[in-house]
Write an enzyme that holds these catalytic residues in place. Structure first.
Site, PDB file in Angstrom:
ATOM      1  N   HIS A 244       0.875  -1.180   0.000  1.00 54.12           N
ATOM      2  CA  HIS A 244       0.000   0.000   0.000  1.00 54.12           C
ATOM      3  C   HIS A 244       0.904   1.219   0.000  1.00 54.12           C
ATOM      4  O   HIS A 244       1.697   1.424   0.925  1.00 54.12           O
ATOM      5  CB  HIS A 244      -0.924   0.016   1.214  1.00 54.12           C
ATOM      6  CG  HIS A 244      -1.889   1.161   1.189  1.00 54.12           C
ATOM      7  ND1 HIS A 244      -3.090   1.107   0.512  1.00 54.12           N
ATOM      8  CD2 HIS A 244      -1.814   2.417   1.709  1.00 54.12           C
ATOM      9  CE1 HIS A 244      -3.723   2.257   0.637  1.00 54.12           C
ATOM     10  NE2 HIS A 244      -2.962   3.080   1.356  1.00 54.12           N
ATOM     11  N   CYS A 245       0.776   2.047  -1.040  1.00 54.87           N
ATOM     12  CA  CYS A 245       1.679   3.182  -1.219  1.00 54.87           C
ATOM     13  C   CYS A 245       1.079   4.433  -0.586  1.00 54.87           C
ATOM     14  O   CYS A 245       0.016   4.892  -1.018  1.00 54.87           O
ATOM     15  CB  CYS A 245       1.940   3.423  -2.705  1.00 54.87           C
ATOM     16  SG  CYS A 245       3.037   4.823  -3.022  1.00 54.87           S
ATOM     17  N   PRO A 246       1.747   5.033   0.412  1.00 65.57           N
ATOM     18  CA  PRO A 246       1.213   6.258   1.010  1.00 65.57           C
ATOM     19  C   PRO A 246       1.270   7.444   0.065  1.00 65.57           C
ATOM     20  O   PRO A 246       0.522   8.410   0.231  1.00 65.57           O
ATOM     21  CB  PRO A 246       2.127   6.472   2.228  1.00 65.57           C
ATOM     22  CG  PRO A 246       3.404   5.797   1.864  1.00 65.57           C
ATOM     23  CD  PRO A 246       3.007   4.612   1.037  1.00 65.57           C
TER      24      PRO A 246
END
Length: 380
Positions: A107-109
Site C-alpha cells: 500500500h503506497c502512502p
C-alpha cells in the site's frame, strides 16, 4: 521501512507540491532565461507525462478478486474473513483499502492506493517519468550554473530570483532524482529481475530465515504430503538426510514459481512490449492465476528436492509450525564414527518459530508494514 503518515492526504499533497514547485519554478525563473524553445519543450513533455502517470497511479485500482472465486487444486486455500471470499494466489487483504488486492505489492502512502496487478504499470511509468524529468532538469540546471560561473566577472545582470531558485531547485531536484532512482532500482530487482512483489521478497527472507535455523524442512515435508495426498511417500527419514547435508542450500529445496526470466517477468507485469510507455498500457490477464516456471511442475518420481520445489508459494503455506513439527525438527540427523545415521536432540530455538504475522526482516519490516491486514486470513 514503509512510510506511515499521520494525515494520509499528505501522501498526495507532498509529491504534487514537489512536482509543481520544482518543475514550474525551474521553467519560469531559470530555463526561460537561457534554454531554447526545443529544450523547454523537451522538459515540459516528460513533466506532463509525470502528472498523467501519477494521476493514473492514484485513481486506477489494483483490482480485487471476483465474487465466488475458487482456488485451483494445486494452490493453497486462503479465505478472507472480511471479504467473505477466497483469495487468489499472490493476493492479500489491504487494511487501508478495506478489500483484497490482486498481486498486492504494497500500500503506497504517496498514491493513497495499493500497488497491485492493474496499476503496477502506472506506478512504474510514474517512477520512470520522474527520473527522466529530474535527470534532464539536473543537466540543464548544472549547465546554467556553469554558464553563470563563467560570467561571474562580467556586467551581465542576473535576477536574484533566478539565483535563489537555482540554488534551491538544484538541491531539491537532485534529492528527488536520487530517491526515486533507488526506488526504481528496487522495483527492477524485485519485480522484473526476480518476478517478486515486495511482499513476496519479504516472504522469501522469512523462508530463508526458517531454513537457516533448520525449521523449514519438516514443514515442507508435511506440506508435500498434504498437497499431494495420493502420492504420499515415506519422506521423514529422507528429511533428516537433507537436514544433515551441510552443503544443502535454500535454493535446492525452495523455488519461487513466478520467476519466468527477465523479459517474461516484465511482460506479465507491464503487458505487451509496445504498451510499456503508453499511459493506458497494462496486463491483459485476470490477475487471479499466473504462469509458473518449470521447477513448479510436480513429478512423483522426481528426487525429493525437486518435489519440494513444486510446492505452491509460499512453500510452508504461511502457517505456524505445530508442536509435533517442532519436536521432529529438534531431532538432528548426524553420523557416528562408523558412518551410521543416528538422531541427536538439541534445544528448540523458539525465536525461529515466530509467527508469520509478527516476523520482521533485517529492516524491521513486518507483513503489516506493507499494508496487509494480518487478521483477515481464516485458517481452513
Amino acid at each position: 521501512m514503509p512510510v506511515k503518515l499521520k494525515w494520509p492526504w499528505l501522501g498526495v499533497a507532498i509529491p504534487c507540491f514537489l512536482i509543481a514547485f520544482i518543475g514550474y519554478t525551474s521553467h519560469y525563473f531559470i530555463l526561460s532565461n537561457f534554454a531554447s524553445s526545443k529544450q523547454q519543450i523537451l522538459f515540459e513533455f516528460p513533466l506532463s507525462m509525470t502528472w498523467i502517470s501519477y494521476a493514473l497511479a492514484i485513481y486506477v485500482k489494483a483490482g480485487s478478486p471476483p465474487a465466488e472465486f475458487r482456488p485451483r487444486k494445486e494452490q493453497w486455500t486462503h479465505y478472507c474473513k472480511i471479504c467473505k471470499n477466497y483469495k487468489p494466489e499472490r493476493s492479500h487483504h489491504c487494511k487501508s483499502c478495506g478489500k483484497c488486492i490482486l498481486l498486492m505489492d504494497h500500500h503506497c502512502p504517496w498514491t493513497m492506493n495499493c500497488v497491485g496487478y492493474r496499476n503496477f504499470p502506472h506506478f512504474m511509468r510514474f517512477l520512470l517519468w520522474v527520473i527522466t524529468t529530474t535527470a534532464y532538469l539536473q543537466f540543464m540546471l548544472t549547465k546554467r550554473v556553469l554558464q553563470l560561473w563563467r560570467l561571474r566577472h562580467t556586467r551581465i545582470f542576473i535576477h536574484k530570483s533566478e539565483l535563489c531558485f537555482l540554488v534551491t531547485n538544484i538541491l531539491l531536484n537532485a534529492f528527488v532524482c536520487f530517491s526515486i532512482s533507488m526506488l526504481l532500482i528496487r522495483c527492477i530487482k524485485n519485480q522484473l529481475l526476480e518476478g517478486r512483489t515486495q511482499i513476496e521478497s519479504w516472504e522469501m527472507e522469512r523462508i530463508e530465515n526458517l531454513f537457516n535455523r533448520r525449521r523449514l524442512l519438516p514443514q515442507l515435508i508435511e506440506n508435500l504430503n498434504r498437497m499431494f495426498p495420493d502420492q504420499k511417500h515415506s519422506t521423514e527419514s529422507k528429511s533428516h538426510d537433507l537436514a544433515s547435508n551441510k552443503i544443502l542450500q535454500v535454493e535446492d529445496v525452495v523455488n519461487f514459481p513466478y520467476d519466468l526470466g527477465f523479459m517474461a517477468n516484465v511482460e506479465s507485469l507491464m503487458g505487451p512490449k509496445h504498451t510499456w510507455l503508453l499511459p493506458w498500457g497494462g496486463p491483459s490477464g485476470s490477475g487471479c492465476h499466473f504462469e509458473t516456471n518449470d521447477l513448479a511442475i510436480y513429478e512423483p518420481d522426481a528426487p525429493l528436492e525437486d518435489r519440494l520445489m513444486a510446492l505452491p508459494w509460499p512453500p510452508d503455506g504461511g502457517r505456524q509450525m505445530s508442536k509435533h513439527q517442532n519436536q521432529v525438527d529438534s531431532n538432528v540427523s548426524i553420523h557416528n564414527s562408523r558412518g551410521e545415521a543416528v538422531l541427536k536432540k538439541r534445544p528448540l530455538d523458539t525465536a525461529a518459530n515466530s509467527n508469520r504475522r509478527t516476523w520482521q526482516n533485517d529492516w524491521g519490516e513486518t507483513l503489516a508494514d506493507f499494508g496487509v491486514d494480518v487478521d483477515a486470513d481464516a485458517e481452513l
